[in-house]
Write a protein that holds these residues in place. Structure first.
Motif, short mmCIF file in Angstrom:
data_model
loop_
_atom_site.label_atom_id
_atom_site.label_comp_id
_atom_site.label_asym_id
_atom_site.label_seq_id
_atom_site.Cartn_x
_atom_site.Cartn_y
_atom_site.Cartn_z
N ASP A 239 0.88 -1.17 0.00
CA ASP A 239 0.00 0.00 0.00
C ASP A 239 0.91 1.22 0.00
O ASP A 239 1.58 1.51 0.99
CB ASP A 239 -0.89 -0.02 1.24
CG ASP A 239 -1.87 1.15 1.29
OD1 ASP A 239 -1.80 2.01 0.38
OD2 ASP A 239 -2.69 1.21 2.23
N ARG A 252 -2.69 7.45 -3.74
CA ARG A 252 -2.48 6.26 -2.91
C ARG A 252 -3.05 5.04 -3.64
O ARG A 252 -4.20 5.07 -4.09
CB ARG A 252 -3.13 6.42 -1.54
CG ARG A 252 -2.93 5.22 -0.62
CD ARG A 252 -3.41 5.51 0.79
NE ARG A 252 -3.24 4.37 1.68
CZ ARG A 252 -3.46 4.40 2.99
NH1 ARG A 252 -3.88 5.54 3.57
NH2 ARG A 252 -3.26 3.34 3.75
N THR A 254 -2.67 0.43 -4.04
CA THR A 254 -2.12 -0.86 -3.62
C THR A 254 -1.57 -1.55 -4.87
O THR A 254 -2.30 -1.76 -5.85
CB THR A 254 -3.20 -1.75 -2.98
OG1 THR A 254 -3.68 -1.12 -1.80
CG2 THR A 254 -2.63 -3.12 -2.62
#
Length: 277
Positions: A239, A252, A254
């Motif tokens: 992450d 942001r 993953t």
């Protein structure tokens, strides 16, 4: 002794030669395939460990062949850029010395009043006597464009076909130019970042002439490993956040192996590290 003009003519004829251009294209394609099959920009020991057992003609190992002919970094070698440059020069020369003059010749109105017709023209049929009106109707049915001047006329068809090679050459040159710019502006870096730490891109493993290393930071919010039913590693996940110069989070995501993060031209990959930190 050859004069400068004769040498220039020979050089131009070689560059504009179709077989020469095809040979260069085959070489570029061959080395591109080799660069796609062989791992690029790896340490020397990697090739020695993985390819030393493969013998070429029972004289030397495949790893020696890779390192000797720089097959470990094909897309950053001088000779590969030289092939691309000569191939582009061949396309440009052919376009301006052959394709463009041919297009302009067929585009213009050419009225010939004698039998001194250029040898490059292929005369399919000669008429001793025919009415102009009948010949015009015949050519119109064959979808020719006709220009008439008193008792003389000029006709052609397939002009788009004469212009098509110029478009092909232009598209190839633009594609090659884009690939070269993308390669010269690329770089590779490896960073081992622990969970919850913030790092900048510093460990550059390869950079080129136009490479621009970004100044923003990377933060690993979390890292975990997914196991399958046999308790073997199935996938690695991170992450990750990208922070601007003020420390604010810009994006942001993953990421995992084969599922990278792309941001402002930068591609961040998850490697298969066995350290779970």
């Amino acid at each position: 002794m050859l004069s400068l003009k004769k040498l220039q003519r020979i050089f131009t004829n070689v560059l504009a030669n179709l077989q020469f251009a095809i040979l260069l294209l085959v070489l570029i394609a061959f080395y591109s395939v080799c660069g796609s099959i062989l791992e690029q920009d790896q340490p020397v020991n990697y090739y020695i460990e993985n390819y030393s057992n493969i013998k070429v003609l029972n004289f030397f190992s495949f790893s020696d062949l890779i390192l000797k002919f720089e097959l470990d970094r094909i897309f950053s070698t001088v000779w590969f850029y030289a092939l691309i440059f000569v191939f582009s020069l061949s396309l440009i020369t052919c376009s301006f010395t052959r394709q463009l003059p041919t297009f302009l010749f067929f585009k213009g109105n050419r009225f010939f009043y004698s039998q001194n017709i250029p040898k490059t023209l292929q005369i399919c049929k000669t008429f001793n006597y025919i009415k102009i009106s009948s010949l015009n109707n015949l050519l119109l049915r064959q979808k020719f464009l006709i220009f008439q001047k008193r008792n003389s006329f000029y006709s052609y068809k397939g002009l788009i076909g004469k212009f098509a090679p110029l478009l092909v050459h232009l598209s190839l040159i633009i594609t090659i130019l884009g690939s070269v710019i993308a390669t010269l502006s690329s770089f590779s870096a490896q960073e081992l970042v622990s969970k919850s730490e913030i790092a900048t891109i510093q460990n550059i493993t390869r950079r080129n002439l136009l490479s621009n290393i970004p100044s923003y930071s990377l933060k690993i919010n979390d890292f975990w490993i997914d196991y399958n039913s046999t308790n073997n590693i199935n996938q690695y996940f991170s992450d990750i956040s990208i922070l601007d110069d003020a420390g604010n989070e810009s994006i942001r995501r993953t990421i995992s192996v084969n599922h990278p993060l792309q941001y402002e031209g930068l591609t961040i990959y998850q490697t298969d590290w066995t350290l779970n930190t």
